[in-house]
Scaffold this motif. Structure first.
Motif, short mmCIF file in Angstrom:
data_model
loop_
_atom_site.label_atom_id
_atom_site.label_comp_id
_atom_site.label_asym_id
_atom_site.label_seq_id
_atom_site.Cartn_x
_atom_site.Cartn_y
_atom_site.Cartn_z
N LYS A 235 -3.08 15.21 -14.06
CA LYS A 235 -4.38 15.64 -14.44
C LYS A 235 -5.59 15.70 -13.50
N LEU B 97 1.97 26.83 -9.67
CA LEU B 97 1.73 25.32 -9.87
C LEU B 97 1.05 24.96 -8.59
N THR C 220 -2.68 22.37 -11.37
CA THR C 220 -3.44 23.43 -11.87
C THR C 220 -2.34 24.45 -12.02
N ILE C 221 -1.99 24.79 -13.22
CA ILE C 221 -1.01 25.81 -13.77
C ILE C 221 -1.62 27.23 -14.03
N VAL D 57 5.58 18.46 -16.44
CA VAL D 57 4.28 18.46 -15.45
C VAL D 57 3.20 19.19 -16.16
N ALA D 58 3.61 20.34 -16.30
CA ALA D 58 2.54 21.22 -17.14
C ALA D 58 2.96 22.45 -17.91
N THR E 165 -3.61 25.37 -21.31
CA THR E 165 -2.84 24.61 -20.55
C THR E 165 -2.46 23.16 -21.15
N ASN E 166 -1.59 22.53 -20.72
CA ASN E 166 -1.29 21.06 -21.21
C ASN E 166 -0.89 20.36 -19.85
N TYR E 167 -1.29 19.27 -19.40
CA TYR E 167 -0.90 18.52 -18.29
C TYR E 167 -0.45 16.95 -18.41
#
Length: 121
Positions: free
Chosen positions: A64, A80, A68-69, A48-49, A57-59
């Motif tokens: 996306k 999250l 938001t992480i 997920v993230a 961060t990476n989603y």
């Protein structure tokens, strides 16, 4: 030993929001990347993230702009924030963290037990 404990899951209507939290505790010398995966019934666990110690961060494409992480390094906690939830977001959400082993210096990955998120249409 290291434990990850998630909280914040539940039942929400489509378009609603939930905030998941995950606290790491135990023999923690340091934490590298942290993240969230999810697994829906009959499907494989998917990313997920993720978030690095520095906040990069990476989603997954599917979340996306909606999820938001974030993390609080002082509290060994990752969050999250999930907005505009869809029925297809229904899954068990698992947090994970790469926690440094004091003796070896390695960073094995630990997983939480999971928290259920159900989005009704």
């Amino acid at each position: 030993q290291v434990q990850l404990v998630e909280s914040g899951g539940g039942l929400v209507q489509a378009g609603g929001s939930l905030r998941l939290s995950c606290v790491a505790s135990g023999s923690i010398f340091g934490i590298n990347a942290m993240g969230w995966h999810r697994q829906a019934p009959g499907k494989q666990r998917e990313l997920v993230a993720t978030i690095t110690t520095g906040g990069s961060t990476n989603y997954a494409d599917s979340v996306k702009g909606r999820f938001t992480i974030s993390r609080d390094n002082a509290k060994n906690t990752v969050y999250l924030q999930m907005n505009s939830l869809k029925p297809e977001d229904t899954a068990v959400y698992y947090c994970n963290a790469y926690v440094q082993n004091y003796y070896s210096g390695n960073y094995p990955r630990y997983w939480g037990q999971g928290t259920q998120v159900t989005v009704s249409s």
